[in-house]
Design a protein around this motif. Sequence first.
Motif, PDB file in Angstrom:
ATOM      1  N   HIS A 259      -9.525  -1.653 -10.927  1.00 14.48           N
ATOM      2  CA  HIS A 259      -8.904  -0.458 -11.477  1.00 14.48           C
ATOM      3  C   HIS A 259      -7.516  -0.785 -12.019  1.00 14.48           C
ATOM      4  N   ARG A 260      -7.032   0.087 -12.894  1.00 16.13           N
ATOM      5  CA  ARG A 260      -5.701  -0.036 -13.459  1.00 16.13           C
ATOM      6  C   ARG A 260      -5.154   1.371 -13.712  1.00 16.13           C
ATOM      7  N   ARG A 261      -3.834   1.462 -13.970  1.00 17.35           N
ATOM      8  CA  ARG A 261      -3.199   2.766 -14.222  1.00 17.35           C
ATOM      9  C   ARG A 261      -2.385   2.712 -15.491  1.00 17.35           C
ATOM     10  N   ASP A 262      -2.477   3.782 -16.292  1.00 16.02           N
ATOM     11  CA  ASP A 262      -1.619   3.924 -17.469  1.00 16.02           C
ATOM     12  C   ASP A 262      -0.195   4.277 -17.043  1.00 16.02           C
ATOM     13  N   PRO A 263       0.804   3.863 -17.834  1.00 16.83           N
ATOM     14  CA  PRO A 263       2.168   4.312 -17.548  1.00 16.83           C
ATOM     15  C   PRO A 263       2.324   5.797 -17.842  1.00 16.83           C
ATOM     16  N   PHE A 264       3.432   6.381 -17.383  1.00 20.33           N
ATOM     17  CA  PHE A 264       3.713   7.791 -17.646  1.00 20.33           C
ATOM     18  C   PHE A 264       5.225   7.985 -17.700  1.00 20.33           C
ATOM     19  N   ASP A 265       5.659   9.161 -18.107  1.00 24.52           N
ATOM     20  CA  ASP A 265       7.079   9.482 -18.227  1.00 24.52           C
ATOM     21  C   ASP A 265       7.763   9.386 -16.863  1.00 24.52           C
ATOM     22  N   GLY A 266       8.734   8.503 -16.747  1.00 26.76           N
ATOM     23  CA  GLY A 266       9.412   8.307 -15.477  1.00 26.76           C
ATOM     24  C   GLY A 266      10.210   9.504 -15.006  1.00 26.76           C
ATOM     25  N   GLU A 267      10.495  10.452 -15.903  1.00 29.68           N
ATOM     26  CA  GLU A 267      11.211  11.666 -15.514  1.00 29.68           C
ATOM     27  C   GLU A 267      10.276  12.696 -14.902  1.00 29.68           C
ATOM     28  N   ALA A 268       8.980  12.516 -15.117  1.00 25.28           N
ATOM     29  CA  ALA A 268       7.991  13.413 -14.512  1.00 25.28           C
ATOM     30  C   ALA A 268       7.692  12.957 -13.088  1.00 25.28           C
ATOM     31  N   ARG A 269       7.138  13.832 -12.283  1.00 25.10           N
ATOM     32  CA  ARG A 269       6.834  13.517 -10.886  1.00 25.10           C
ATOM     33  C   ARG A 269       5.348  13.201 -10.728  1.00 25.10           C
ATOM     34  N   ARG A 270       5.071  12.127 -10.007  1.00 28.14           N
ATOM     35  CA  ARG A 270       3.696  11.778  -9.652  1.00 28.14           C
ATOM     36  C   ARG A 270       3.711  11.336  -8.191  1.00 28.14           C
ATOM     37  N   VAL A 271       2.936  12.024  -7.368  1.00 30.28           N
ATOM     38  CA  VAL A 271       2.877  11.707  -5.944  1.00 30.28           C
ATOM     39  C   VAL A 271       1.409  11.635  -5.523  1.00 30.28           C
ATOM     40  N   MET A 272       1.030  10.481  -5.010  1.00 32.04           N
ATOM     41  CA  MET A 272      -0.330  10.259  -4.524  1.00 32.04           C
ATOM     42  C   MET A 272      -0.261   9.702  -3.097  1.00 32.04           C
ATOM     43  N   HIS A 273      -1.218  10.087  -2.284  1.00 35.16           N
ATOM     44  CA  HIS A 273      -1.354   9.503  -0.952  1.00 35.16           C
ATOM     45  C   HIS A 273      -2.646   8.698  -0.909  1.00 35.16           C
ATOM     46  N   ARG A 274      -2.539   7.478  -0.380  1.00 36.01           N
ATOM     47  CA  ARG A 274      -3.668   6.561  -0.391  1.00 36.01           C
ATOM     48  C   ARG A 274      -3.985   6.079   1.015  1.00 36.01           C
ATOM     49  N   THR A 275      -5.268   5.918   1.288  1.00 35.44           N
ATOM     50  CA  THR A 275      -5.726   5.258   2.507  1.00 35.44           C
ATOM     51  C   THR A 275      -6.658   4.121   2.102  1.00 35.44           C
ATOM     52  N   GLN A 276      -6.921   3.232   3.023  1.00 42.88           N
ATOM     53  CA  GLN A 276      -7.875   2.164   2.731  1.00 42.88           C
ATOM     54  C   GLN A 276      -8.683   1.825   3.972  1.00 42.88           C
ATOM     55  N   ILE A 277      -9.959   1.491   3.727  1.00 38.57           N
ATOM     56  CA  ILE A 277     -10.901   1.202   4.801  1.00 38.57           C
ATOM     57  C   ILE A 277     -10.894  -0.297   5.066  1.00 38.57           C
ATOM     58  N   LYS A 278     -10.694  -0.653   6.314  1.00 34.39           N
ATOM     59  CA  LYS A 278     -10.594  -2.059   6.695  1.00 34.39           C
ATOM     60  C   LYS A 278     -11.862  -2.824   6.321  1.00 34.39           C
ATOM     61  N   GLY A 279     -11.693  -4.060   5.851  1.00 33.38           N
ATOM     62  CA  GLY A 279     -12.834  -4.887   5.493  1.00 33.38           C
ATOM     63  C   GLY A 279     -13.699  -5.213   6.701  1.00 33.38           C
ATOM     64  N   THR A 280     -15.014  -5.131   6.523  1.00 38.77           N
ATOM     65  CA  THR A 280     -15.944  -5.423   7.611  1.00 38.77           C
ATOM     66  C   THR A 280     -16.375  -6.881   7.608  1.00 38.77           C
ATOM     67  N   THR A 281     -16.390  -7.510   6.431  1.00 38.12           N
ATOM     68  CA  THR A 281     -16.755  -8.921   6.317  1.00 38.12           C
ATOM     69  C   THR A 281     -15.931  -9.563   5.203  1.00 38.12           C
ATOM     70  N   ARG A 282     -15.745 -10.862   5.301  1.00 36.61           N
ATOM     71  CA  ARG A 282     -15.141 -11.606   4.194  1.00 36.61           C
ATOM     72  C   ARG A 282     -16.136 -11.608   3.041  1.00 36.61           C
ATOM     73  N   PRO A 283     -15.637 -11.648   1.790  1.00 34.89           N
ATOM     74  CA  PRO A 283     -16.563 -11.732   0.653  1.00 34.89           C
ATOM     75  C   PRO A 283     -17.491 -12.936   0.754  1.00 34.89           C
ATOM     76  N   ILE A 284     -18.787 -12.688   0.566  1.00 34.86           N
ATOM     77  CA  ILE A 284     -19.824 -13.716   0.710  1.00 34.86           C
ATOM     78  C   ILE A 284     -20.409 -14.016  -0.662  1.00 34.86           C
ATOM     79  N   ALA A 285     -20.580 -15.288  -0.970  1.00 34.02           N
ATOM     80  CA  ALA A 285     -21.103 -15.689  -2.282  1.00 34.02           C
ATOM     81  C   ALA A 285     -22.531 -15.201  -2.471  1.00 34.02           C
ATOM     82  N   PHE A 286     -22.837 -14.803  -3.714  1.00 34.60           N
ATOM     83  CA  PHE A 286     -24.186 -14.388  -4.070  1.00 34.60           C
ATOM     84  C   PHE A 286     -25.037 -15.635  -4.299  1.00 34.60           C
ATOM     85  N   ALA A 287     -26.201 -15.664  -3.693  1.00 33.56           N
ATOM     86  CA  ALA A 287     -27.129 -16.763  -3.904  1.00 33.56           C
ATOM     87  C   ALA A 287     -28.419 -16.182  -4.473  1.00 33.56           C
TER      88      ALA A 287
END
Length: 288
Positions: A259-287
Motif C-alpha cells: 500500500h501507499r498514500r497520496d500526499p495532502f495539504d499539511g494545513e489540513a487535519r488527518r488523524v488515523m488510528h492503526r492496529t496490527q495483528i502479530k505475525g503467526t509465522t515467518r514468510p515461507i517460500a512458495f514451492a
Amino acid sequence: MSVTVRPVTSAVGAEILGVDLRELSDQDFKAIEQAWYAHSMILLRDQQLSDDDLLAFSRRFGELDPPPNQERGRISPPGYPDIYVVSNVLDKKGEPIGALGAGEAVWHTDMSYLDTPPDASMLFSLEIPPSGGNTWFCGMQAACDALPADLRKKIEGRRIKHDGTYNSGGYLRKGVTPTDDPMAAPGAWHPAILRHPANGRATLYLGRRRNSYVEGYAREESDTVLEALWAHVTQPQFVYEHHWKLGDLVMWDNRSTMHRRDPFDGEARRVMHRTQIKGTTRPIAFAA
C-alpha cells in the motif's frame, strides 16, 4: 446482521456491508475473516468505534503487535499502547501527535524488515482532509499470477532484503544509523515469492523499493530485476485507490498486499488510528 461482501476490484479488496463492528456475532466475524482471506483487503464504512472497540475487533484476529518504530519512535494515544497514531496534526507544543506527516508514503508492506512481520494492519479514520491522502492497495497474489515467466524465473528460490532504515514517508527511524547500502542496512531477508499460510496461494513479497536487494545478483543486476518487478506489480489492473470517508475502517493482509498514500495539504487535519495483528509465522517460500 447480514454480511454482504462486494469486491471493489478483481485483484484486491472487498467492501463489507451490513455490519456494525461493535455488535458482531461469531458467524458474522467468520464471514468477515473469510472475505479478508479471499480479497486481502476489506473495507467497512460508517463505523463508530472507540479505541476500545477498535482493539476488541482487532484482537479477534489474534495477538497484537506494538506500534512500529517511526521517525519519533512509537506514538500511541494515552493509555492505548497497542494503537499507533498516523497524523500530521501538531499538539500545543508544536510536536506531531503521530507519524508520517502530510507527505507521500511510498509503496510498502508494513514492518517487513522484521523476521516475523505482522499478518495484518487496520486503519480507522477519525479526521480526514478535504482532498488528498488517498490510500492505494496492490494485490500481490494477482500480480504474482500474472508475472511473466522470464521474470518469475529470475526470482524463484531467491530472497529479497527488506530495509528497516527508513519508514514509508522517507523518515529515518528513531535510533537507526542512516545508510543507502542494502548490505549494511538493518532488516530481514524474505522469500521473493511466498506461500500464503491461509489460502496457499503464491504471492510476491517486495516490502519497499529503497535499499532492496535480490540475493545472488550483483547490485546492478539486482536493481534491474527489482525495477522490472515494481513496474509489473504497480500496473493499474493490480491496484485499488481508496478515497477515505469518516468512519472508514480498512484492514489489509501484509502477506499479500502493498500500500501507499497520496500526499495532502499539511494545513489540513488527518488523524488515523492503526492496529496490527502479530505475525503467526515467518514468510515461507512458495514451492510449486
